[in-house]
Design an enzyme around this catalytic site. Structure first.
Site, PDB file in Angstrom:
ATOM      1  N   ASP A  94       0.710  -1.315   0.094  1.00 34.52           N
ATOM      2  CA  ASP A  94      -0.023  -0.007  -0.101  1.00 34.52           C
ATOM      3  C   ASP A  94       0.984   1.296   0.072  1.00 34.52           C
ATOM      4  O   ASP A  94       2.081   1.159  -0.679  1.00 34.52           O
ATOM      5  CB  ASP A  94      -1.044   0.039   1.258  1.00 34.52           C
ATOM      6  CG  ASP A  94      -2.205   0.648   0.809  1.00 34.52           C
ATOM      7  OD1 ASP A  94      -2.311   1.872   0.828  1.00 34.52           O
ATOM      8  OD2 ASP A  94      -3.423  -0.136   1.121  1.00 34.52           O
ATOM      9  N   HIS A 137       2.003   1.844  -3.290  1.00 32.01           N
ATOM     10  CA  HIS A 137       1.355   2.916  -3.784  1.00 32.01           C
ATOM     11  C   HIS A 137       1.957   4.452  -3.710  1.00 32.01           C
ATOM     12  O   HIS A 137       1.136   5.406  -3.866  1.00 32.01           O
ATOM     13  CB  HIS A 137       0.032   2.789  -2.988  1.00 32.01           C
ATOM     14  CG  HIS A 137      -0.742   1.502  -3.473  1.00 32.01           C
ATOM     15  ND1 HIS A 137      -2.191   1.302  -2.951  1.00 32.01           N
ATOM     16  CD2 HIS A 137      -0.468   0.600  -3.899  1.00 32.01           C
ATOM     17  CE1 HIS A 137      -2.510   0.198  -2.965  1.00 32.01           C
ATOM     18  NE2 HIS A 137      -1.538  -0.507  -4.005  1.00 32.01           N
TER      19      HIS A 137
END
Length: 422
Positions: free
Chosen positions: A234, A257
């Site tokens: 993430d 991310h």
């Protein structure tokens, strides 16, 4: 002869004074050393590599350290493997002004999810002044057994898995030279912390591990993270609501991310974000580079302002620069209502590297609250060789990458690749 006698008396006086000063300093050093207390988890029954649960021993050691009458305390976790958790190391530690937790070993989290409270931490530090966490040790969340139970990507009311290291209400905290691997949820989370410094951290989890943000910061001020490597499933770093004076520098990010501000505007009564600096970072193979995201149909008014992103290298990043004010990861979101989060005074400076998608710069602001004072200075993003359509666009030169803008008027300075929005 008389002058010689006075000189001799003076030299004796100086010698005596020096001896007194030396004696005083020696006494002071002895006093300073005596004011330092050392607490070792082994003294409370913890034994490395014996595969027992050592939670009680760690709690007892913490109680001893926190209640010490010494101003400076070192809590020692020696080399070896220890199974623990969940643990709550809470203050205030009334008499202790400097508490060092020196982790040299490999701590493994319990895999029994019934032991953890929703939204809590595996190891949680709270309401302590002057904590230092260091030692070169590893915090192993053993998340692989928990990730199948994470349904937060599809259910907005999901039960949150535990964060590996959670800091709540902390002042003057230093975290350095530790590793966090395979967290069940976030690796490190800060909530209502002040004067926090993290450096030389190594944070890793597989690229497909859900919600394993490397560092999450919320309602905190004067926070500084630097010289760390973060590879997760993430956000490498996520900046939530209510933060001010946050500096993120010299971070190597990827996979993951990217570095995200938000999601902002999801809940009522959120506080503003202001004074953010992200600089001298490198993104490699991430889905986003620098991302600002706000919730569609946000329930209240808030703002994010005075944010600078400078000297960022993008290496094969899908969305190098992105503002998304219609963020909605769930199919049930009402995304036709514009976000009420006001974005302004945003600076992107010296952003260079490669994009793995055709749209290298996407600035999609809220139609109800358009972005103001957005600056792009010396941006140079080529299309990476991994882009599937590179051959078809090879003859188009700089037009191979493009920009997309909505509800924003951008101020351009210096080099611009992709070309500015029209």
């Amino acid at each position: 002869m008389e002058s010689f006698r006075y000189l001799k008396i003076f030299l004796i006086f100086i010698s005596t004074l020096s001896s007194c000063v030396a004696g005083t300093l020696s006494l002071r050093n002895r006093v300073d050393k005596s004011s330092v207390s050392f607490v070792n988890v082994r003294s409370f029954g913890a034994r490395a590599n014996d595969h027992r649960d050592h939670t009680k021993a760690f709690v007892a050691a913490w109680d001893k350290a926190c209640k010490s009458s010494s101003s400076s305390v070192h809590l020692i976790i020696p080399r070896g493997e220890f199974s623990v958790g969940p643990l709550r190391f809470s203050g205030p530690c009334t008499n202790v002004s400097n508490l060092t937790v020196r982790v040299k070993g490999h701590l493994k989290a319990s895999t029994d999810l019934s032991k953890y409270r929703s939204g809590g931490g595996w190891i949680e530090f709270g309401w302590i002044n002057g904590l230092t966490l260091t030692g070169g040790g590893t915090f192993d969340g053993q998340g692989a057994l928990a990730w199948p139970f994470n349904n937060c990507t599809s259910d907005s009311n999901c039960k949150l898995l535990p964060t590996s290291l959670k800091f709540v209400g902390m002042n003057r905290t230093v975290v350095r030279r530790i590793s966090s691997v395979n967290s069940k949820f976030f690796h490190i989370a800060l909530v209502e912390c002040r004067d926090f410094k993290g450096t030389r951290l190594n944070i890793t989890a597989p690229s497909d591990s859900p919600n394993t943000d490397g560092i999450h910061i919320e309602r905190s001020s004067n926070v500084y993270f630097s010289r760390s490597h973060i590879a997760t499933g993430d956000d490498c770093v996520s900046i939530g609501q209510g933060n001010s004076q946050i500096t993120i520098t010299s971070i190597k990010c990827g996979p993951g991310h990217g570095i995200s501000i938000g999601t902002l505007g999801r809940y009522p009564n959120e506080k503003d974000v202001k004074g953010l600096v992200v600089k001298d970072c490198k993104m490699s193979g991430t889905t986003n580079g620098i991302r600002i995201k706000t919730w569609a149909n946000s329930p209240g008014l808030s703002a994010a302002t005075n944010m600078t992103f400078q000297n960022i290298i993008m290496n094969n990043v899908t969305n190098p620069i992105i503002i998304d004010q219609s963020y909605c990861p769930f199919s049930s979101c009402i995304s036709n209502v514009p976000s009420k989060v006001k974005l302004s005074d945003i600076y992107f400076k010296n952003i260079r590297g490669t994009s793995s998608s055709r749209i290298a710069v996407q600035l999609h602001c809220s139609r109800g609250m358009p972005c103001k004072k957005v600056y792009l200075e010396n941006v140079h993003l080529d299309l990476s060789s991994s882009y599937e359509g590179r051959k078809q666009n090879s003859n188009r030169g700089d037009e191979a990458v493009s920009s997309s803008c909505r509800n924003v008027r951008v101020n351009y300075i210096g080099t611009q690749l992709p070309p500015p929005c029209h």
